[in-house]
Scaffold this motif. Structure first.
Motif, mmCIF file in Angstrom:
data_model
loop_
_atom_site.group_PDB
_atom_site.id
_atom_site.type_symbol
_atom_site.label_atom_id
_atom_site.label_comp_id
_atom_site.label_asym_id
_atom_site.label_seq_id
_atom_site.Cartn_x
_atom_site.Cartn_y
_atom_site.Cartn_z
ATOM 1 N N ARG A 1 42.756 61.962 34.705
ATOM 2 C CA ARG A 1 40.986 61.446 34.541
ATOM 3 C C ARG A 1 40.723 59.700 33.932
ATOM 4 O O ARG A 1 40.367 58.564 34.597
ATOM 5 C CB ARG A 1 40.534 62.388 34.393
ATOM 6 N N GLU A 2 41.874 59.434 33.371
ATOM 7 C CA GLU A 2 42.040 58.494 31.907
ATOM 8 C C GLU A 2 41.957 57.227 32.520
ATOM 9 O O GLU A 2 41.694 55.901 32.658
ATOM 10 C CB GLU A 2 42.561 58.594 30.345
ATOM 11 N N GLY A 3 43.656 57.524 33.057
ATOM 12 C CA GLY A 3 44.770 56.385 34.411
ATOM 13 C C GLY A 3 43.371 56.139 34.846
ATOM 14 O O GLY A 3 43.496 54.909 35.245
ATOM 15 N N HIS A 4 42.948 57.208 35.337
ATOM 16 C CA HIS A 4 41.750 56.762 37.012
ATOM 17 C C HIS A 4 40.491 55.898 35.902
ATOM 18 O O HIS A 4 40.958 54.600 37.071
ATOM 19 C CB HIS A 4 40.965 57.692 37.433
ATOM 20 N N GLU A 5 40.166 55.693 35.313
ATOM 21 C CA GLU A 5 39.107 54.835 34.944
ATOM 22 C C GLU A 5 39.828 54.100 34.416
ATOM 23 O O GLU A 5 38.493 52.707 34.528
ATOM 24 C CB GLU A 5 38.221 56.357 33.057
ATOM 25 N N ARG A 6 41.191 53.964 33.439
ATOM 26 C CA ARG A 6 41.443 52.816 33.400
ATOM 27 C C ARG A 6 41.787 51.584 34.431
ATOM 28 O O ARG A 6 41.135 50.811 33.920
ATOM 29 C CB ARG A 6 42.590 52.411 32.383
ATOM 30 N N LEU A 7 42.342 51.869 35.842
ATOM 31 C CA LEU A 7 42.402 51.543 36.985
ATOM 32 C C LEU A 7 40.977 50.919 37.077
ATOM 33 O O LEU A 7 40.770 49.383 37.890
ATOM 34 C CB LEU A 7 43.127 52.721 37.810
ATOM 35 N N GLU B 1 39.894 47.921 35.126
ATOM 36 C CA GLU B 1 40.466 47.056 35.194
ATOM 37 C C GLU B 1 40.447 45.650 36.238
ATOM 38 O O GLU B 1 40.099 44.888 36.829
ATOM 39 C CB GLU B 1 41.795 47.137 35.254
ATOM 40 N N LEU B 2 40.348 46.852 37.586
ATOM 41 C CA LEU B 2 39.420 46.182 38.470
ATOM 42 C C LEU B 2 38.712 45.574 38.708
ATOM 43 O O LEU B 2 38.090 44.101 39.129
ATOM 44 C CB LEU B 2 39.077 47.376 40.136
ATOM 45 N N ASP B 3 37.204 46.486 37.932
ATOM 46 C CA ASP B 3 36.070 45.965 38.100
ATOM 47 C C ASP B 3 36.185 44.819 36.724
ATOM 48 O O ASP B 3 35.749 43.793 36.986
ATOM 49 C CB ASP B 3 34.740 46.952 37.330
ATOM 50 N N LYS C 1 37.067 38.277 34.901
ATOM 51 C CA LYS C 1 38.802 36.928 35.614
ATOM 52 C C LYS C 1 38.394 36.489 36.285
ATOM 53 O O LYS C 1 38.338 34.816 36.349
ATOM 54 C CB LYS C 1 39.144 37.323 34.622
ATOM 55 N N ARG C 2 38.055 36.261 37.937
ATOM 56 C CA ARG C 2 38.233 35.438 38.500
ATOM 57 C C ARG C 2 37.708 34.491 38.634
ATOM 58 O O ARG C 2 37.246 33.281 38.775
ATOM 59 C CB ARG C 2 38.310 36.839 39.925
ATOM 60 N N PRO C 3 35.443 35.401 37.831
ATOM 61 C CA PRO C 3 35.068 34.220 38.503
ATOM 62 C C PRO C 3 35.368 32.880 36.929
ATOM 63 O O PRO C 3 34.691 31.874 37.703
ATOM 64 C CB PRO C 3 34.095 34.612 37.847
ATOM 65 N N GLU C 4 35.785 33.073 36.256
ATOM 66 C CA GLU C 4 35.868 32.279 35.079
ATOM 67 C C GLU C 4 37.137 31.207 35.408
ATOM 68 O O GLU C 4 36.920 30.109 35.709
ATOM 69 C CB GLU C 4 36.763 32.710 34.134
ATOM 70 N N ARG D 1 46.377 39.085 44.425
ATOM 71 C CA ARG D 1 46.827 39.585 44.186
ATOM 72 C C ARG D 1 46.644 41.350 43.927
ATOM 73 O O ARG D 1 46.513 42.076 43.904
ATOM 74 C CB ARG D 1 48.276 39.685 43.360
ATOM 75 N N ARG D 2 46.499 41.938 42.450
ATOM 76 C CA ARG D 2 46.208 42.952 41.603
ATOM 77 C C ARG D 2 45.093 42.882 41.742
ATOM 78 O O ARG D 2 44.859 44.069 42.029
ATOM 79 C CB ARG D 2 46.447 42.690 40.045
ATOM 80 N N VAL D 3 43.715 42.695 42.580
ATOM 81 C CA VAL D 3 42.722 43.223 43.008
ATOM 82 C C VAL D 3 43.474 43.332 44.404
ATOM 83 O O VAL D 3 42.528 44.304 44.697
ATOM 84 C CB VAL D 3 41.584 41.573 43.122
ATOM 85 N N ARG D 4 43.507 43.043 45.196
ATOM 86 C CA ARG D 4 43.885 44.140 46.808
ATOM 87 C C ARG D 4 44.557 45.147 46.184
ATOM 88 O O ARG D 4 44.264 46.017 47.608
ATOM 89 C CB ARG D 4 45.098 42.695 47.606
ATOM 90 N N TYR D 5 45.691 45.339 45.146
ATOM 91 C CA TYR D 5 46.704 46.202 45.539
ATOM 92 C C TYR D 5 45.855 47.158 44.766
ATOM 93 O O TYR D 5 46.043 48.324 44.842
ATOM 94 C CB TYR D 5 47.752 46.119 43.963
ATOM 95 N N LEU D 6 44.841 46.779 43.766
ATOM 96 C CA LEU D 6 44.298 48.235 42.851
ATOM 97 C C LEU D 6 43.152 48.619 43.634
ATOM 98 O O LEU D 6 42.803 49.812 44.130
ATOM 99 C CB LEU D 6 43.378 47.527 41.640
#
Length: 167
Positions: free
Chosen positions: A17-23, A26-28, A34-37, A69-74
């Motif tokens: 559960r903790e790992g899922h929330e972390r991912l 990160e995606l959010d 980060k992307r808009p910046e 790339r990371r957003v696509r993967y996540l």
């Protein structure tokens, strides 16, 4: 010489559960902050003129590509994961999410590992992937069982001296 490579092995789609929330966090963070910046900084660098010699522009383009790339993967990986947040029916045996205490038989060293999904491994914290050779050898074993695992340094034998679950 061919560039073809066999596809990588499929990783197990289990996660705590903790790992899922972390991912998800990160995606959010990547998508909303980060992307808009980086896009703003890229636009400012592009406005400076000649792009062929503009190091800031080149850096921001590479940074944006890494984020995308990371957003696509996540975005593909997070929905495919199955959250495991309860102890198994048999808490004496080693399954996903277990904290396992091991004694190495040749040296007498003890170590404590948690078996987690491949997306949340952390060697420093003792979290090993369920796809690792050691975790595969431990699955379904019980306290006082001996296991042999093929580690990078060669084969090693362990005795299980403790199994517990976070509930």
């Amino acid at each position: 010489m061919s560039r073809w490579r066999p596809p990588p092995e499929k990783s197990t789609a289990l996660i705590t559960r903790e790992g899922h929330e972390r991912l998800k966090a990160e995606l959010d963070e990547l998508w909303r902050v980060k992307r808009p910046e980086v896009v703003k900084a890229l636009a400012a660098a592009a406005a400076e003129g000649d792009r062929s010699e503009n190091a800031e522009y080149t850096y921001r383009k590479k940074q944006l590509a890494e984020i995308d790339r990371r957003v696509r993967y996540l975005s593909k990986r997070v929905p495919a994961l199955r959250v495991v947040d309860q102890a198994p029916a048999d808490p004496e045996a080693v399954f996903f999410g277990a904290w396992v205490e091991l004694e190495r038989l040749d040296t007498g060293e003890t170590a404590r590992y948690r078996i987690v999904g491949p997306d949340e491994t952390d060697a420093g914290a003792g979290w090993i992937s369920i796809d690792s050779p050691l975790a595969r050898a431990l699955l379904k074993k019980r306290i006082d069982d001996e296991v042999e695992a093929q580690l990078p340094g060669g084969p090693a034998r362990f005795a299980i001296i403790g199994v517990e679950y976070d509930v």
